[in-house]
Design a protein around this motif. Sequence first.
Motif, mmCIF file in Angstrom:
data_model
loop_
_atom_site.group_PDB
_atom_site.id
_atom_site.type_symbol
_atom_site.label_atom_id
_atom_site.label_comp_id
_atom_site.label_asym_id
_atom_site.label_seq_id
_atom_site.Cartn_x
_atom_site.Cartn_y
_atom_site.Cartn_z
ATOM 1 N N LEU A 119 38.231 -30.333 59.228
ATOM 2 C CA LEU A 119 38.872 -30.653 57.959
ATOM 3 C C LEU A 119 38.561 -32.098 57.559
ATOM 4 O O LEU A 119 38.595 -33.014 58.391
ATOM 5 C CB LEU A 119 40.379 -30.461 58.048
ATOM 6 N N VAL A 120 38.271 -32.280 56.262
ATOM 7 C CA VAL A 120 37.898 -33.601 55.745
ATOM 8 C C VAL A 120 38.623 -33.846 54.428
ATOM 9 O O VAL A 120 38.679 -32.942 53.577
ATOM 10 C CB VAL A 120 36.368 -33.685 55.515
ATOM 11 N N PRO A 121 39.204 -35.039 54.205
ATOM 12 C CA PRO A 121 39.807 -35.335 52.907
ATOM 13 C C PRO A 121 38.765 -35.250 51.794
ATOM 14 O O PRO A 121 37.588 -35.588 51.997
ATOM 15 C CB PRO A 121 40.320 -36.770 53.071
ATOM 16 N N GLN A 122 39.161 -34.794 50.655
ATOM 17 C CA GLN A 122 38.253 -34.616 49.515
ATOM 18 C C GLN A 122 37.495 -35.927 49.243
ATOM 19 O O GLN A 122 38.077 -37.002 49.170
ATOM 20 C CB GLN A 122 39.041 -34.220 48.278
ATOM 21 N N GLY A 123 36.181 -35.800 49.089
ATOM 22 C CA GLY A 123 35.350 -36.972 48.824
ATOM 23 C C GLY A 123 34.902 -37.702 50.062
ATOM 24 O O GLY A 123 34.097 -38.640 49.971
ATOM 25 N N GLY A 124 35.397 -37.294 51.221
ATOM 26 C CA GLY A 124 35.003 -37.948 52.460
ATOM 27 C C GLY A 124 33.648 -37.471 52.947
ATOM 28 O O GLY A 124 33.267 -36.318 52.729
ATOM 29 N N GLU A 125 32.922 -38.350 53.592
ATOM 30 C CA GLU A 125 31.612 -38.011 54.154
ATOM 31 C C GLU A 125 31.741 -37.869 55.665
ATOM 32 O O GLU A 125 32.324 -38.729 56.331
ATOM 33 C CB GLU A 125 30.590 -39.098 53.819
ATOM 34 N N VAL A 126 31.195 -36.802 56.191
ATOM 35 C CA VAL A 126 31.260 -36.540 57.629
ATOM 36 C C VAL A 126 30.304 -37.470 58.369
ATOM 37 O O VAL A 126 29.147 -37.641 57.978
ATOM 38 C CB VAL A 126 30.907 -35.075 57.931
ATOM 39 N N LEU A 127 30.812 -38.089 59.439
ATOM 40 C CA LEU A 127 30.006 -38.957 60.289
ATOM 41 C C LEU A 127 29.752 -38.247 61.613
ATOM 42 O O LEU A 127 30.696 -37.831 62.284
ATOM 43 C CB LEU A 127 30.732 -40.280 60.548
ATOM 44 N N GLU A 128 28.506 -38.096 61.957
ATOM 45 C CA GLU A 128 28.148 -37.366 63.179
ATOM 46 C C GLU A 128 28.767 -38.008 64.415
ATOM 47 O O GLU A 128 28.717 -39.223 64.603
ATOM 48 C CB GLU A 128 26.629 -37.334 63.342
ATOM 49 N N ASN A 129 29.365 -37.166 65.242
ATOM 50 C CA ASN A 129 29.880 -37.577 66.543
ATOM 51 C C ASN A 129 29.003 -36.917 67.608
ATOM 52 O O ASN A 129 29.204 -35.762 67.961
ATOM 53 C CB ASN A 129 31.337 -37.125 66.703
ATOM 54 N N PRO A 130 28.010 -37.631 68.145
ATOM 55 C CA PRO A 130 27.088 -37.021 69.110
ATOM 56 C C PRO A 130 27.684 -36.815 70.498
ATOM 57 O O PRO A 130 27.047 -36.196 71.350
ATOM 58 C CB PRO A 130 25.928 -38.027 69.158
ATOM 59 N N ALA A 131 28.896 -37.308 70.711
ATOM 60 C CA ALA A 131 29.492 -37.231 72.048
ATOM 61 C C ALA A 131 30.710 -36.323 72.122
ATOM 62 O O ALA A 131 31.319 -36.189 73.178
ATOM 63 C CB ALA A 131 29.879 -38.633 72.518
ATOM 64 N N GLY A 132 31.072 -35.666 71.002
ATOM 65 C CA GLY A 132 32.267 -34.837 71.025
ATOM 66 C C GLY A 132 32.354 -33.935 69.816
ATOM 67 O O GLY A 132 31.398 -33.796 69.048
ATOM 68 N N LEU A 133 33.509 -33.321 69.621
ATOM 69 C CA LEU A 133 33.686 -32.342 68.542
ATOM 70 C C LEU A 133 34.161 -32.955 67.229
ATOM 71 O O LEU A 133 33.646 -32.629 66.166
ATOM 72 C CB LEU A 133 34.689 -31.266 68.979
ATOM 73 N N ALA A 134 35.173 -33.811 67.284
ATOM 74 C CA ALA A 134 35.758 -34.329 66.052
ATOM 75 C C ALA A 134 34.830 -35.345 65.396
ATOM 76 O O ALA A 134 34.534 -36.391 65.984
ATOM 77 C CB ALA A 134 37.108 -34.982 66.347
ATOM 78 N N PRO A 135 34.368 -35.069 64.174
ATOM 79 C CA PRO A 135 33.481 -36.019 63.507
ATOM 80 C C PRO A 135 34.275 -37.201 62.967
ATOM 81 O O PRO A 135 35.493 -37.126 62.767
ATOM 82 C CB PRO A 135 32.879 -35.205 62.372
ATOM 83 N N GLY A 136 33.576 -38.294 62.713
ATOM 84 C CA GLY A 136 34.175 -39.392 61.980
ATOM 85 C C GLY A 136 34.134 -39.083 60.496
ATOM 86 O O GLY A 136 33.501 -38.111 60.059
ATOM 87 N N ILE A 137 34.797 -39.894 59.704
ATOM 88 C CA ILE A 137 34.837 -39.672 58.252
ATOM 89 C C ILE A 137 34.737 -41.016 57.544
ATOM 90 O O ILE A 137 35.405 -41.990 57.935
ATOM 91 C CB ILE A 137 36.140 -38.958 57.830
ATOM 92 N N TRP A 138 33.922 -41.073 56.497
ATOM 93 C CA TRP A 138 33.743 -42.279 55.672
ATOM 94 C C TRP A 138 34.358 -41.990 54.305
ATOM 95 O O TRP A 138 33.971 -41.046 53.624
ATOM 96 C CB TRP A 138 32.265 -42.608 55.546
ATOM 97 N N LEU A 139 35.341 -42.805 53.928
ATOM 98 C CA LEU A 139 36.034 -42.624 52.656
ATOM 99 C C LEU A 139 35.991 -43.912 51.849
ATOM 100 O O LEU A 139 36.162 -45.009 52.399
ATOM 101 C CB LEU A 139 37.502 -42.256 52.890
ATOM 102 N N GLU A 140 35.765 -43.780 50.553
ATOM 103 C CA GLU A 140 35.813 -44.940 49.668
ATOM 104 C C GLU A 140 36.888 -44.706 48.616
ATOM 105 O O GLU A 140 36.953 -43.637 48.002
ATOM 106 C CB GLU A 140 34.447 -45.178 49.027
ATOM 107 N N GLU A 141 37.733 -45.697 48.453
ATOM 108 C CA GLU A 141 38.848 -45.630 47.519
ATOM 109 C C GLU A 141 38.842 -46.911 46.694
ATOM 110 O O GLU A 141 39.371 -47.944 47.130
ATOM 111 C CB GLU A 141 40.169 -45.464 48.272
#
Length: 412
Positions: A119-141
Amino acid sequence: MLAEIIAVGSELANGAVINTNSAWLARALQKYGLAVTHHTIVGDHTAYLRSTIKQAQARSQWIFITGGLGPTYDDITKECVAAELNRPLHLSPSAMDHVEDFFRNRQKPMTANNRKQALVPQGGEVLENPAGLAPGIWLEEGTKTIILLPGPPHEMKATFETSVAPRLASLRQSVICTHSLHFYGIGEAELDNTLSDLMASSENPKVAPYAKGGEVELRLTAQGESPAAAEKLLAPLTLSIAERFQDNYYGKDVGHLKNALAAALSDRELTIAAAESCTGGLISKWLTDIPGSSKYYLGGICTYSETAKQHFLHVSPKTLATESAVSADTAAQMAIGARREFQTDIAVATTGIAGPGGGSAKKPVGLAYIGLATADGVKTWRFQAGSLQCKSRDAVREAVAKEAFFRILKSL
């Protein structure tokens, strides 16, 4: 640009787990010109976390949040960020593929709650997590950037280095460089008083003192358009402070006296041996903590009893009888004996009263004598550990060892 770090997790808030993420991240952000002004730890509590996010938005341009991105009920970071930004959560196909692939490749069933990690907040960009399952997220407000990173340290670092660092590098307008100057034998208050003019007037570079275990560390920080520009600002200030406190200064970015001494011995191609009593082998330990120590450290001996001092180091029975084991003459003979036995360029010796018992009005707990034998002869110093240091044997031993290392350094 101002940044802050929010670490999420009740295990961090209650002290069950040490928050190493924030320290690592703060150091990493400096090279991209981001000055971290706030560190906050928040437990897994929706109201507290939302309040913290709101405060961060009001004061910082960059907000980094670690933890709370997993599949369980108490992983609430995305939900709180989405609520504060008024952005609904949606399922990211790429993140979902990553989660499904993980379980498929391991031939394990995927429980339904793992969908939460995609799940990602609307407008967020998924950041690859090469070491696990939960991706990072980049948000601009607006003018703010909020970056969500997984909580497990190895996943946080991998996600940052893979998906965040390259992007920050492309946006970088400046860099922050920091150096630590190390001083021994001077208090934080005295150093601060002498440098008060610099600390009050200097904005770039900035100067800040930090006291630790009988030493003082000065942190010098400069911001410039490039590493070279920042270093150019730091160089004259570093030289000025080192010269002003030359009797107490022992190195830049060395971390510990043992590292400074190891470098000095190696650079001068000198060998050393140790004869210890009250320090109980700590000097030998510190000398051998450094990789490659066999280049300069030839050996040590811990002669705790008077018999051992006589037998192995040839300390005079007369000296022990008239001056006692805790004396300048005993330290001198111990150092001479060690240098002779190990055939080294120099030898250091310590003898004293580590406590908590054994002291007297004439020779209190914490009193020690340090001997240093070289080709030019032998020197001795009387040292008295401070009252706070004398509260434990370990503190006395460490204080005496530091004094010995500093005396060796200044004698080279």
